[in-house]
Design a protein around this motif. Structure first.
Motif, PDB file in Angstrom:
ATOM      1  N   PRO A  20      -8.305  -1.535  -1.985  1.00  0.00           N
ATOM      2  CA  PRO A  20      -7.209  -0.996  -1.568  1.00  0.00           C
ATOM      3  C   PRO A  20      -7.329  -0.160  -0.122  1.00  0.00           C
ATOM      4  CG  PRO A  20      -7.816  -0.006  -3.743  1.00  0.00           C
ATOM      5  CD  PRO A  20      -8.920  -0.875  -3.259  1.00  0.00           C
ATOM      6  N   GLY A  21      -6.082  -0.260   0.551  1.00  0.00           N
ATOM      7  CA  GLY A  21      -6.039   0.251   1.829  1.00  0.00           C
ATOM      8  C   GLY A  21      -6.066  -0.923   2.821  1.00  0.00           C
ATOM      9  N   ALA A  22      -5.018  -0.667   3.625  1.00  0.00           N
ATOM     10  CA  ALA A  22      -4.976  -1.806   4.923  1.00  0.00           C
ATOM     11  C   ALA A  22      -6.067  -1.665   5.638  1.00  0.00           C
ATOM     12  CB  ALA A  22      -3.591  -1.408   5.606  1.00  0.00           C
ATOM     13  N   GLY A  23      -6.757  -0.516   5.819  1.00  0.00           N
ATOM     14  CA  GLY A  23      -7.965  -0.730   6.763  1.00  0.00           C
ATOM     15  C   GLY A  23      -9.213  -1.132   6.117  1.00  0.00           C
ATOM     16  N   LYS A  24      -9.141  -1.576   4.813  1.00  0.00           N
ATOM     17  CA  LYS A  24     -10.255  -2.050   4.099  1.00  0.00           C
ATOM     18  C   LYS A  24      -9.887  -3.449   3.524  1.00  0.00           C
ATOM     19  CE  LYS A  24     -11.369   2.422   2.334  1.00  0.00           C
ATOM     20  NZ  LYS A  24     -11.644   3.253   1.188  1.00  0.00           N
ATOM     21  N   GLY A  25     -10.674  -4.194   2.994  1.00  0.00           N
ATOM     22  CA  GLY A  25     -10.902  -5.544   2.345  1.00  0.00           C
ATOM     23  C   GLY A  25     -10.738  -6.399   3.441  1.00  0.00           C
ATOM     24  N   THR A  26     -10.370  -7.776   3.418  1.00  0.00           N
ATOM     25  CA  THR A  26     -10.357  -8.879   4.313  1.00  0.00           C
ATOM     26  C   THR A  26      -9.118  -9.487   4.372  1.00  0.00           C
ATOM     27  OG1 THR A  26     -11.201 -10.359   2.799  1.00  0.00           O
ATOM     28  CG2 THR A  26     -12.811  -9.083   4.395  1.00  0.00           C
ATOM     29  N   PHE A  62       0.778  -1.172   0.081  1.00  0.00           N
ATOM     30  CA  PHE A  62       0.262  -0.049   0.051  1.00  0.00           C
ATOM     31  C   PHE A  62       0.822   1.342   0.016  1.00  0.00           C
ATOM     32  CE2 PHE A  62      -2.490  -3.197   2.367  1.00  0.00           C
ATOM     33  CZ  PHE A  62      -3.520  -3.366   1.478  1.00  0.00           C
ATOM     34  N   THR A  63       0.392   2.188  -0.661  1.00  0.00           N
ATOM     35  CA  THR A  63       1.259   3.540  -1.083  1.00  0.00           C
ATOM     36  C   THR A  63       0.270   4.557  -0.609  1.00  0.00           C
ATOM     37  OG1 THR A  63       0.893   3.575  -3.417  1.00  0.00           O
ATOM     38  CG2 THR A  63       3.132   2.710  -2.329  1.00  0.00           C
TER      39      THR A  63
END
Length: 505
Positions: A444-450, A390-391
């Motif tokens: 995208p995003g470390a706070g999203k997805g699973t 992630f950037t």
């Protein structure tokens, strides 16, 4: 005197020292071994994974579990919530969650019966040394109370709301053998000296409890709730990590390992705690600033301009690490001829080249630009690799979908180790096998997805995919097709050497 005795027994707090007196007065010795209510116990409703507090008063003091309905109540005196519950709903057998003693209410006598030992073991699993030594060679499945079959160590974790980012890390750490073995026996760490009122040691205690539940061969169910562990994380991190909001596993892993290291008396020395002995390595960092010359000919630190740059003097520092960060190459900007997004692949060896002591990379900040190269000087028994997917910029978070290809066994890291003779001599073996692979799916995003994790069970020689309560076997060939985010590699078993991680208190 009678009034004083009555007041003691009606209080919600137990008076264990008065237990013999109570038995004599009530004539309860005979009833202790012949309680008529044992057949009312409902093991399918018992769940000891949640916080031990009274369901009425919300107190943590002197809590009993009703073995008929599974609810928690405080005390057992005549004015206590447990006593009232026993009278109102006709539930009579209770377990003190602290002393592990069984009682019959409202008659208030201790129940002594060997048929209750399985309940006591589920609440507080204990492991002997010879049992622990056999874990990595055992493939025998256990049968839960509901007849579900499971492998100890391969059990699902409840997702309370949005804590899958914690679950995958806890599952991965539970298969780091020396760390697991250390925490399966509470006596290894319960006497570690901590300052009065130190709350950080709570995560050490809760992690130990969770390890014993995950590896319990006599569970009533084939899954475990990490509720108490996560509550300790929320408290000790001062709500930095929540169970109601998605987080980043690498942030949690970094905080968790360093917090555990410090809580167990760890310091800057690599071998000062159990966590340090297992995961901590060291590296040399060679740094030099890029310097440009302005129009007057005066040297100044580069600010990312396109002017000709000179390299300043090189400085060398030695730094410990808990994990290595691997940088992915930028994803392609254009689609292929079929108007599909191109998902490139890159070998793991290409990413590890960052640590060969020769490859330089430019690191820019708002005021300067520095060239750095890295060289490993100590390889830990268990190596954690973090693939930086992630950037972030001012507007959004972008995910790099590049697939990292790797073998699940036999990667040799000797070429990334310092060539100094003393360091080479200390590392006669440098071959690693993969034991855990954390994957990010979705937006995208470390706070999203699973998040899900691939775990290697040594006893059965099988790989398993785990995502909260979902547990399924998986072929090792499928693991390399996923978007790996965090990996844990183990030095080959015949090369681990002394992995004793006992810490002096």
């Amino acid at each position: 005197m009678a009034a004083a005795v009555k007041r003691k027994y009606s209080d919600s707090d137990d008076d264990e020292e008065n237990e013999p007196t109570r038995r004599v007065r009530g004539g309860s010795d005979a009833r202790s071994r012949h309680c008529p209510y044992l057949d009312t116990i409902n093991r399918s409703l018992l769940d000891f994974d949640f916080e031990k507090l009274c369901s009425v008063s919300l107190s943590h003091l002197n809590v009993y579990a009703c073995l008929v309905c599974g609810k928690y109540f405080q005390g057992r005196g005549q004015k206590s919530h447990a006593y009232t519950h026993s009278v109102q709903v006709d539930h009579h057998v209770f377990l003190n969650l602290h002393t592990l003693k069984f009682y019959c209410l409202p008659d208030n006598y201790e129940v002594i019966d060997s048929s209750l030992d399985d309940i006591k073991y589920v609440l507080n699993p204990t492991f002997k040394t010879d049992h622990i030594q056999q874990l990595d060679g055992a493939s025998k499945q256990s049968r839960a109370y509901d007849s579900t079959m499971y492998l100890p160590g391969i059990v699902g974790l409840n997702n309370i709301k949005a804590n899958d980012y914690c679950n995958v890390v806890l599952q991965a750490l539970s298969h780091v053998s020396p760390l697991r073995d250390f925490f399966l026996q509470e006596e290894n760490y319960k006497d570690i000296k901590r300052p009065p009122g130190d709350i950080m040691f709570l995560i050490v205690q809760r992690f130990g409890e969770l390890m014993r539940k995950l590896w319990n061969p006599r569970n009533f169910k084939a899954h475990v709730s990490p509720h108490e562990m996560l509550q300790a994380v929320v408290l000790c991190s001062k709500k930095r990590f929540q169970i109601t909001e998605q987080g980043d596993p690498i942030d949690f892993l970094s905080w968790f390992l360093n917090a555990m290291h410090a809580s167990m008396g760890g310091n800057k020395k690599v071998m000062s705690s159990s966590v340090g002995k297992v995961f901590r390595g060291t590296m040399k960092i060679y740094s030099r600033q890029l310097i440009t010359k302005d129009d007057t000919g005066e040297a100044k630190v580069s600010e990312g301009t396109e002017k000709e740059a000179e390299k300043g003097p090189e400085t060398v520092t030695t730094s410990p690490f808990m994990y290595l960060t691997l940088d992915l190459p930028p994803p392609p900007l254009f689609q292929d001829e079929y108007e599909q997004n191109i998902i490139p692949q890159v070998p793991l060896a290409n990413l590890l080249a960052k640590f060969n002591g020769e490859t330089e990379k430019e690191y820019k900040s708002y005021k300067d630009s520095t060239l750095k190269r890295f060289e490993l000087t100590r390889l830990p028994p268990y190596l954690i690799l973090y693939v930086k997917r992630f950037t972030k910029n001012n507007f959004y978070v972008e995910k790099n979908p590049t697939i990292v290809t790797f073998p699940v066994k036999n990667i040799d890291l000797r070429e990334y180790l310092s060539k100094e003779p003393d360091i080479q001599k200390k590392h006669p073996n440098t071959t690693y096998d993969l034991i855990a692979n954390i994957v990010h799916d979705g937006l995208p995003g470390a706070g999203k997805g699973t998040y899900r994790v691939h775990i290697y069970h040594k006893g059965s020689g099988q790989w398993y995919e785990m995502q909260d309560l979902h547990v399924a076997d998986i072929l090792p060939q499928m693991i390399t097709l996923s978007e790996s985010y965090i990996q844990i590699w183990e030095l080959r078993k015949d090369q681990l050497g002394d992995t004793d991680i006992t810490v002096d208190s």
